[in-house]
Design a protein around this motif. Structure first.
Motif, PDB file in Angstrom:
ATOM      1  N   VAL A   7       0.847  -1.189   0.000  1.00 29.77           N
ATOM      2  CA  VAL A   7       0.000   0.000   0.000  1.00 29.77           C
ATOM      3  C   VAL A   7       0.889   1.247   0.000  1.00 29.77           C
ATOM      4  CG1 VAL A   7      -1.776   1.320   1.214  1.00 29.77           C
ATOM      5  CG2 VAL A   7      -1.847  -1.188   1.225  1.00 29.77           C
ATOM      6  N   MET A   8       0.722   2.092  -1.023  1.00 29.44           N
ATOM      7  CA  MET A   8       1.341   3.416  -1.006  1.00 29.44           C
ATOM      8  C   MET A   8       0.381   4.341  -0.253  1.00 29.44           C
ATOM      9  SD  MET A   8       3.013   3.885  -4.794  1.00 29.44           S
ATOM     10  CE  MET A   8       4.272   2.756  -5.392  1.00 29.44           C
ATOM     11  N   GLU A   9       0.742   4.636   0.987  1.00 29.35           N
ATOM     12  CA  GLU A   9      -0.153   5.409   1.842  1.00 29.35           C
ATOM     13  C   GLU A   9      -0.166   6.889   1.467  1.00 29.35           C
ATOM     14  OE1 GLU A   9       1.596   4.224   5.575  1.00 29.35           O
ATOM     15  OE2 GLU A   9       0.065   2.655   5.823  1.00 29.35           O
ATOM     16  N   ARG A  10       0.991   7.370   1.024  1.00 30.92           N
ATOM     17  CA  ARG A  10       1.165   8.725   0.509  1.00 30.92           C
ATOM     18  C   ARG A  10       2.507   8.721  -0.204  1.00 30.92           C
ATOM     19  NH1 ARG A  10       2.102   8.704   5.954  1.00 30.92           N
ATOM     20  NH2 ARG A  10       4.002   9.730   6.732  1.00 30.92           N
ATOM     21  N   PRO A  11       2.858   9.784  -0.918  1.00 32.57           N
ATOM     22  CA  PRO A  11       4.137   9.777  -1.630  1.00 32.57           C
ATOM     23  C   PRO A  11       5.313   9.439  -0.724  1.00 32.57           C
ATOM     24  CG  PRO A  11       2.806  11.603  -2.395  1.00 32.57           C
ATOM     25  CD  PRO A  11       2.060  10.981  -1.245  1.00 32.57           C
TER      26      PRO A  11
END
Length: 334
Positions: A7-11
């Motif tokens: 999961v890319m939670e944010r950049p």
């Protein structure tokens, strides 16, 4: 049922999370993933936060469209058998996490019509089929299709789509996509292309074609230039290398606006074409060529990591110039 997913939670912030799988329908399959690839084009832009506005874009998201695994459950209308090894170009997710493109997980739910059956011997190299299909799709030119009139006396092309190909004679970039373009060009019997590459570490590995630095190239008569480096500032240099009526194919993904000086393009009657993602027929065509031994995927995967070390693997894939292709091994995850 739940599973482990990237999961890319944010950049620049990535984690492994346990998430619920979408409930599969009668026309869908559940795939237990063995390997998935990390894209240094679109996924790098997602990871860095530089991806331009794109349908389905938003965080948190599950990346990945290069997954290979086995079908562990198949709906009655899925058209896929239990136990088959398949390529999965993305998956369906429900809930708050976006699936863009959703393939980086231990288990996936996808429509049976979207997964591609594979020969057993392909193994981990099958993650490269997405890039091979991207290269093949870029070579399918509307201009070539228009010029290719049916001829009852001619033999059929060796590969589906070969008759409508515009193969490159110059490729910009000797990453995996550039190498696959060169291999496909040779596979259909076209003349060997020239490849530009500035990084000496990436210049190696050519077989049957030449890799040079752009400054070494004196030609100005290329009819088909394929830009796959993602350099948004390269158009003026490429236009200067075109023959009259030549075509530049933009097959990378560009975060910055593209521009060019008009007079040189005018004098050459230059054509620009954007190649988008592959179609199902492209994926099947390259699968068939690879399984028949006409195109090799060997030597393109340079790095492997356990999926449990995904954060470090993504950073290596995006930050190490020696990394052509990183794959995650999901077999270590339960």
């Amino acid at each position: 049922m739940d599973t482990i997913a990237v999961v890319m939670e944010r950049p620049e912030h990535l984690a492994l999370r346990r998430l619920p799988l979408a409930t599969p329908g009668e026309d869908e399959v559940v795939v237990e993933v063995e390997w998935s690839g990390i894209s240094t084009g679109t996924e790098r832009l997602l990871w860095s936060g530089r991806m331009p506005p794109f349908p389905g874009m938003g965080y948190p998201l599950i990346p990945g469209y290069e997954s290979v695994g086995r079908v562990v459950a198949a709906g009655a209308a899925s058209g896929t058998r239990h136990g088959a090894r398949v390529f999965v170009p993305g998956a369906r997710w429900s809930g708050a996490v976006r699936g863009l493109f959703g393939g980086a997980a231990r288990h996936l739910v996808a429509p049976g019509r979207r997964v591609l059956p594979l020969a057993e011997h392909l193994g981990e190299e099958a993650v490269l089929l997405a890039l091979a299909a991207t290269a093949w799709h870029a070579m399918q030119s509307p201009a070539a299709a228009h010029a290719s009139a049916p001829d009852a006396t001619s033999s059929p092309p060796a590969s589906p789509g070969a008759a409508t190909c515009l193969p490159p004679d110059l490729i910009v970039g000797h990453g995996v996509l550039g190498r696959l373009l060169a291999r496909l060009t040779l596979a259909i019997g076209a003349p060997p292309p020239v490849v530009w590459e500035r990084n000496p570490a990436r210049a190696a590995g050519a077989s049957g074609y030449q890799v040079i630095a752009p400054e070494e190239d004196r030609r100005e008569d290329y009819r088909a230039i394929f830009e796959v480096s993602g350099d948004s500032a390269v158009l003026d240099r490429l236009i200067a290398k075109l023959a009259r009526g030549g075509e530049i194919v933009l097959a990378g993904f560009y975060a910055e606006p593209l521009s060019f000086a008009f007079p040189p393009a005018f004098l050459r009657e230059a054509r620009l074409r954007v190649a988008a993602e592959w179609a199902a027929g492209d994926l099947a065509a390259v699968r068939d060529m690879v399984e028949a031994g006409r195109v090799s995927l060997a030597g393109l995967i340079t790095h492997r990591a356990a999926a449990t070390t995904a954060d470090a693997a993504y950073r290596t894939a995006f930050g190490d110039p020696a990394c052509l292709k990183m794959i995650l091994d999901w077999r270590v995850c339960s």
